[in-house]
Scaffold this motif. Structure first.
Motif, PDB file in Angstrom:
ATOM      1  N   THR A  24       1.597   8.830   8.349  1.00  0.00           N
ATOM      2  CA  THR A  24       2.753   8.201   7.702  1.00  0.00           C
ATOM      3  C   THR A  24       3.755   9.260   7.244  1.00  0.00           C
ATOM      4  OG1 THR A  24       1.349   6.366   6.988  1.00  0.00           O
ATOM      5  CG2 THR A  24       3.474   6.595   5.876  1.00  0.00           C
ATOM      6  N   GLY A  74      -2.911   9.560   4.752  1.00  0.00           N
ATOM      7  CA  GLY A  74      -1.452   9.430   4.757  1.00  0.00           C
ATOM      8  C   GLY A  74      -0.731  10.445   5.631  1.00  0.00           C
ATOM      9  N   LEU A  95       0.830  -1.207   0.000  1.00  0.00           N
ATOM     10  CA  LEU A  95       0.000   0.000   0.000  1.00  0.00           C
ATOM     11  C   LEU A  95       0.866   1.259   0.000  1.00  0.00           C
ATOM     12  CD1 LEU A  95      -3.263   0.681   1.163  1.00  0.00           C
ATOM     13  CD2 LEU A  95      -1.686   1.899   2.630  1.00  0.00           C
ATOM     14  N   GLU A 113      -2.172  14.800  15.187  1.00  0.00           N
ATOM     15  CA  GLU A 113      -3.515  14.665  15.795  1.00  0.00           C
ATOM     16  C   GLU A 113      -3.635  15.439  17.098  1.00  0.00           C
ATOM     17  OE1 GLU A 113      -5.755  13.517  14.100  1.00  0.00           O
ATOM     18  OE2 GLU A 113      -5.211  11.690  13.010  1.00  0.00           O
TER      19      GLU A 113
END
Ligand code: ATP
Length: 234
Positions: free
Chosen positions: A44, A41, A16, A159
């Protein structure tokens, strides 16, 4: 001069492709919010910049120096610090111990324990308690404080508001506003709350399916354009 430069970064999880040819720059003192749906993404990419995920293609430069092959601890020493998704504190250790370890592994500079506690006053009464018992907002403040203890040039915050109460989000952003005012540190912030991201960022970059599909200053972007980009409709 550009502080951080990510050039056509591609990162995979097995077959992926989670990040697909993303380029971005950060200037000293600039705040950029990364937005985009779950799985776009963002995490990542942040981990790749921090050295926690190896790029399949592309380059990461800090002050013109190639970071791409360096492990995380060398990037911390060069000036890149990540406050990760999930916060990842050592739960059995006290906040003081968590912060001390970060300082030992980081660079010397203005961000001392006293200064972190001044920017995040809610942490002061918790300093000798194990972080495992902290609330979500307290953990987030502690994780950002820990990243600051490394005295980075580039602060990566993944986040920021996810899972926090509205009051805790207010508290964390009030502190980040102080951090921002304090110096030339650049911030790359993953923020799911679009209103918050647009209010806080100098620029936003929207990711969809591994690509940077929209970028600009909040005042130059319409809600409609952002919403379309969010859902990969550009
Ligand atoms: P979220 O907000 O959900 O964290 P994100 O934009 O940060 O989303 P990533 O977490 O970077 O996105 O995930 C990008 C893609 O990579 C997703 O399809 C995700 O399922 C996949 N992925 C992430 N981590 C792993 C992993 N450890 N192993 C396999 N696939 C992964």
């Amino acid at each position: 001069m550009t502080l951080l430069s990510v050039e056509t970064a591609t990162a995979r999880h097995g077959l992926l492709t989670a990040v697909n040819g993303v380029s971005l720059t950060l200037d000293p003192g600039e705040v950029v919010c990364l937005i985009g749906a779950n799985g776009a993404g963002k995490t990542t990419l942040m981990r790749a910049i921090a050295g926690a995920h190896v790029l399949a293609h592309g380059q990461i430069l800090l002050n013109g120096q190639d970071m791409t092959a360096l492990p995380t601890h060398r990037r911390v020493r060069a000036g890149i610090a990540l406050s990760p998704e999930g916060r990842r504190l050592f739960p059995e250790m006290t906040l003081r111990e968590n912060l001390r370890i970060a300082a030992e592994n980081g660079r010397r500079g203005d961000w001392t324990l006293e200064r972190v506690l001044a920017a995040f006053p809610q942490l002061a009464p918790l300093i000798d308690l194990p972080t495992g018992g902290f609330s979500g907002g307290q953990r987030q403040a502690a994780a950002i404080g820990r990243a600051l203890m490394a005295n980075p040039d580039v602060l990566l915050l993944d986040e920021v508001s996810l899972g926090l109460s509205p009051a805790a989000v207010e508290g964390v952003y009030a502190s980040l506003t102080q951090v921002r005012a304090a110096g030339r540190m650049a911030m790359l912030v993953v923020e799911q709350d679009l209103t918050r991201a647009l209010a806080f960022a100098d620029r936003v970059i929207c990711m969809a399916e591994g690509r940077a599909v929209l970028a600009g200053r909040p005042s130059d972007l319409t809600r409609a354009a952002i919403t379309r980009a969010y859902f990969g409709l550009t």
